[in-house]
Scaffold this motif. Structure first.
Motif, PDB file in Angstrom:
ATOM      1  N   HIS A 155       0.788  -1.213   0.000  1.00  0.00           N
ATOM      2  CA  HIS A 155       0.000   0.000   0.000  1.00  0.00           C
ATOM      3  C   HIS A 155       0.840   1.293   0.000  1.00  0.00           C
ATOM      4  O   HIS A 155       0.548   2.231  -0.732  1.00  0.00           O
ATOM      5  N   PHE A 156       1.897   1.338   0.821  1.00  0.00           N
ATOM      6  CA  PHE A 156       2.702   2.552   0.918  1.00  0.00           C
ATOM      7  C   PHE A 156       3.632   2.684  -0.286  1.00  0.00           C
ATOM      8  O   PHE A 156       3.776   3.766  -0.845  1.00  0.00           O
ATOM      9  N   VAL A 158       3.253   1.588  -3.374  1.00  0.00           N
ATOM     10  CA  VAL A 158       2.618   1.922  -4.656  1.00  0.00           C
ATOM     11  C   VAL A 158       2.016   3.320  -4.658  1.00  0.00           C
ATOM     12  O   VAL A 158       1.504   3.771  -5.678  1.00  0.00           O
ATOM     13  N   GLN A 159       2.091   4.002  -3.520  1.00  0.00           N
ATOM     14  CA  GLN A 159       1.543   5.366  -3.498  1.00  0.00           C
ATOM     15  C   GLN A 159       2.632   6.426  -3.502  1.00  0.00           C
ATOM     16  O   GLN A 159       2.366   7.598  -3.347  1.00  0.00           O
ATOM     17  N   ILE A 164      -2.095   7.284  -9.819  1.00  0.00           N
ATOM     18  CA  ILE A 164      -3.166   6.295  -9.715  1.00  0.00           C
ATOM     19  C   ILE A 164      -3.443   5.650 -11.086  1.00  0.00           C
ATOM     20  O   ILE A 164      -3.788   4.476 -11.178  1.00  0.00           O
ATOM     21  N   HIS A 165      -3.241   6.439 -12.151  1.00  0.00           N
ATOM     22  CA  HIS A 165      -3.457   5.893 -13.508  1.00  0.00           C
ATOM     23  C   HIS A 165      -2.457   4.774 -13.793  1.00  0.00           C
ATOM     24  O   HIS A 165      -2.805   3.728 -14.327  1.00  0.00           O
ATOM     25  N   LEU A 167      -0.891   3.018 -11.554  1.00  0.00           N
ATOM     26  CA  LEU A 167      -1.169   1.898 -10.657  1.00  0.00           C
ATOM     27  C   LEU A 167      -2.269   1.014 -11.251  1.00  0.00           C
ATOM     28  O   LEU A 167      -2.124  -0.211 -11.324  1.00  0.00           O
ATOM     29  N   LEU A 168      -3.349   1.632 -11.700  1.00  0.00           N
ATOM     30  CA  LEU A 168      -4.470   0.847 -12.236  1.00  0.00           C
ATOM     31  C   LEU A 168      -4.101   0.147 -13.539  1.00  0.00           C
ATOM     32  O   LEU A 168      -4.569  -0.947 -13.813  1.00  0.00           O
ATOM     33  N   ARG A 173      -4.773  -5.492  -7.788  1.00  0.00           N
ATOM     34  CA  ARG A 173      -4.821  -5.574  -6.328  1.00  0.00           C
ATOM     35  C   ARG A 173      -5.113  -7.005  -5.899  1.00  0.00           C
ATOM     36  O   ARG A 173      -5.993  -7.669  -6.442  1.00  0.00           O
ATOM     37  N   TRP A 179      -0.273  -5.007  -4.125  1.00  0.00           N
ATOM     38  CA  TRP A 179      -0.485  -4.795  -5.555  1.00  0.00           C
ATOM     39  C   TRP A 179       0.568  -5.565  -6.344  1.00  0.00           C
ATOM     40  O   TRP A 179       1.762  -5.494  -6.041  1.00  0.00           O
TER      41      TRP A 179
END
Lengths: 279, 121
Positions: A155-156, A158-159, A164-165, A167-168, A173, A179
């Motif tokens: 979580h940390f 990938v941020q 966010i684009h 990541l998706l 997930r 992820w």
């Protein structure tokens, strides 16, 4: 931790991985070795060191060396530099390579953040997507290379550095909340455990070698040795990229600043004619 | 100075996020639900909005859709910030007009990284 024990750890790090641990960072030793102490049931660092002395060159010794190194990294760390590689260096190298695959080595690549960042940029580049590019990520830590191979990030992780684009588009997930990198990215990245003080000829030759924020934590003699090992794996015209504030100037005879990329270095002599400047 | 509206029904989250975002040189405005947030935007459109999903009265998605229909409502950069962090929820937030998405829990580095992604810092 007693002074004598700290000194033993510092000597082990210096000889095993070239890492220089100053007194001021003694607290890091305890923090970084804590997981090993817990797992092995040692109550203090001194016990671990006594065990390593009794059985040198054991798996525990390589694990200890690996644990002492920094794991701090993030996706797209120093974005501008990565953009110059993907926007300028790679297209130029791809043109001269023709159908030949290009090879990139992330040396000291920890859990693969840099390698996967590059893979993302290749996927997103119309010019580069279909050109064969192999990315190899190596690290001294087997734990890190296992993580890189698994391609799972928390979580940390990938941020930081990932939109966010991205990541998706490039990750999915898992039930665990982690992820996982896409199959497409995973196929682009190979992973090996490797100590940069050791000869790297088994890894082959590379068009781009990234070794960022690795040598700055090393003793001078280890830096020269690592840079020599890296320079020997550069293809003709290949480029070595170091971290911000890191330099190879005056360290290896035959390795000189690159004209293609600021802050990068290139081999100006035949492989066998490279030597550490001090030698 | 740029302004950031923090919309969350948790006072603690508003305080924590407010502290972090103030350090990034933003003036902070707070709202406890979507309806309050919409009124704050009508009074003065902020440069950035950090937006929770689940809130009483009006939730984050409904607020976001309403905001984007307001005069000047396409201007603020909206960073969604939610525990609803599976791909479907994130996709829905982005389709509803969000610019970025932070999965809770967050820390200062995450907020800074995400604000950098959308050009706020």
């Amino acid at each position: 931790m007693e002074e004598a024990v700290f000194q033993e750890v510092a000597d082990l790090a210096l000889q095993g991985s070239g890492q220089l641990i100053p007194h001021s960072r003694a607290y890091l030793v305890e923090a970084r070795l804590a997981p090993i102490l817990r797992r092995e049931g040692f109550s203090e660092v001194g016990e671990l060191m006594a065990c390593l002395k009794a059985r040198p060159n054991s798996k525990l010794q390589s694990e200890t060396l690996a644990a002492l190194t920094s794991k701090q990294t993030s996706f797209f760390r120093d974005k501008e530099m990565l953009e110059r590689i993907a926007g300028h260096l790679l297209p130029m190298l791809a043109e001269s390579a023709g159908e030949e695959p290009l090879r990139i080595w992330c040396a000291g690549g920890a859990a693969g953040h840099e390698a996967y960042s590059l893979a993302i940029m290749l996927e997103e580049s119309e010019d580069l997507r279909d050109h064969p590019v192999e990315i190899l990520s190596t690290d001294i830590s087997e734990k890190s290379t296992n993580a890189a191979r698994a391609g799972k990030f928390n979580h940390f992780d990938v941020q930081k550095g990932l939109s966010i684009h991205r990541l998706l588009r490039h990750f999915s997930r898992l039930e665990t909340g982690e992820w996982q990198v896409s199959q497409t990215l995973a196929k682009r990245v190979a992973v090996r455990t490797h100590n940069l003080l050791h000869d790297a000829s088994g890894l082959g030759e590379f068009d781009i070698i990234l070794c960022r924020n690795v040598i700055s934590g090393m003793a001078q003699s280890a830096r020269a040795k690592v840079l020599l090992n890296l320079a020997r794996q550069l293809n003709d015209g290949g480029v070595l990229v170091l971290g911000q504030g890191e330099s190879a100037t005056g360290m290896v005879d035959g390795l000189e600043p690159s004209r293609e990329m600021r802050g990068a270095f290139t081999r100006k002599v035949a492989r066998n004619d490279l030597s550490t400047a001090a030698a | 100075m740029k302004s950031c509206l923090i919309v969350d029904d948790s006072r603690v989250v508003r305080k924590v996020a407010g502290r972090i975002i103030r350090d990034l040189q933003f003036e902070i405005v707070e709202a406890g639900d979507g309806k309050d947030a919409l009124e704050a935007c009508r009074a003065k459109m902020p440069d950035a909005i950090l937006l929770d999903w689940n809130m009483p009265v009006m939730n984050g998605i409904d607020f976001l859709r309403a905001l984007r229909r307001e005069q000047g409502g396409t201007e603020p950069v909206v960073v969604f910030c939610s525990t609803e962090n599976d791909a479907e929820h994130i996709g829905e937030a982005m389709r509803s007009g969000a610019n970025e998405f932070i999965m809770k829990p967050f820390d200062a580095d995450i907020i800074q990284s995400k604000f950098a992604e959308v050009g706020l810092v």
